[in-house]
Scaffold this active site. Structure first.
Site, PDB file in Angstrom:
ATOM      1  N   HIS A  61      42.699   0.950  -5.742  1.00  0.00           N
ATOM      2  CA  HIS A  61      42.000   2.230  -5.806  1.00  0.00           C
ATOM      3  C   HIS A  61      41.523   2.509  -7.224  1.00  0.00           C
ATOM      4  CE1 HIS A  61      43.804   4.267  -1.982  1.00  0.00           C
ATOM      5  NE2 HIS A  61      43.525   2.992  -1.774  1.00  0.00           N
ATOM      6  N   GLU A  63      41.736   5.134  -9.100  1.00  0.00           N
ATOM      7  CA  GLU A  63      42.718   5.787  -9.964  1.00  0.00           C
ATOM      8  C   GLU A  63      43.728   4.794 -10.529  1.00  0.00           C
ATOM      9  OE1 GLU A  63      42.263   8.743  -6.423  1.00  0.00           O
ATOM     10  OE2 GLU A  63      41.944   6.613  -6.778  1.00  0.00           O
ATOM     11  N   CYS A  91      44.812  10.141  -2.899  1.00  0.00           N
ATOM     12  CA  CYS A  91      45.672   9.831  -1.756  1.00  0.00           C
ATOM     13  C   CYS A  91      47.142   9.911  -2.193  1.00  0.00           C
ATOM     14  CB  CYS A  91      45.341   8.434  -1.235  1.00  0.00           C
ATOM     15  SG  CYS A  91      45.920   7.099  -2.331  1.00  0.00           S
ATOM     16  N   CYS A  94      48.016   7.282  -5.039  1.00  0.00           N
ATOM     17  CA  CYS A  94      47.451   7.592  -6.357  1.00  0.00           C
ATOM     18  C   CYS A  94      48.084   8.845  -6.951  1.00  0.00           C
ATOM     19  CB  CYS A  94      45.941   7.710  -6.258  1.00  0.00           C
ATOM     20  SG  CYS A  94      45.168   6.115  -5.846  1.00  0.00           S
TER      21      CYS A  94
END
Length: 167
Positions: A61, A63, A91, A94
């Site tokens: 991801h 992040e 999410c 993260c």
């Protein structure tokens, strides 16, 4: 004591535009267009965009990459004086990484009604049960961030329809 933002609106917009630039890098390689940056003392020290399809790794991801780069840059796992900007509400994974890294402030663009844990489904980042909590602010350039995602998924659906694939 209630936390307040370290930035004025123009600064928030500037940094979110930098996260949007990262999202566009993902979009250019057919990844879901989500981008993130980490800021320390007004300087961007970490950048990332989604790479799940290319890496076939669920943890790829935006992040996560931005946090990893920021930690390398300041040579510490603690990002206590840092702010993270991301184009889509984080999410659970993260948000957990932000808590563990001690990110001080989190700013996001579009809300994520299906997986957002910075205020939509729940708010992990301000949960009093954790030893660290972050200041959270959403809706920073939300329309621009949301439009990136909407257009991306609209194009995917159109391609699938054209080729006869099921969604």
């Amino acid at each position: 004591m209630e936390r307040i933002s370290s930035f004025n609106q123009a600064e928030k917009d500037f940094f979110m535009m930098e996260a949007i630039k990262e999202a566009k890098k993902a979009e250019a390689i057919a990844e879901v267009p989500i981008g993130a940056i980490v800021v320390y003392q007004g300087e961007i020290i970490g950048r990332g965009h989604n790479l799940r399809e290319h890496s076939q790794d669920a943890t790829s991801h935006a992040e996560m990459f931005a946090i990893q780069e920021a930690c390398r840059k300041i040579e510490s796992w603690r990002l206590e004086e840092c702010q993270l900007f991301v184009t889509l509400e984080p999410c659970p994974m993260c948000s957990g990484a932000m808590i563990l890294a001690r990110v001080e402030e989190v700013y996001f663009g579009a809300a994520d009604p299906k997986g957002g844990t910075a205020g939509t489904l729940m708010n992990l980042l301000t949960d009093q049960r954790f030893n660290h909590r972050a200041y959270v602010e959403g809706d920073i350039l939300a329309e621009e961030c949301g439009t990136l995602l909407t257009n991306f998924f609209r194009q995917i659906r159109a391609k699938k329809k054209k080729t006869g694939q099921k969604e």
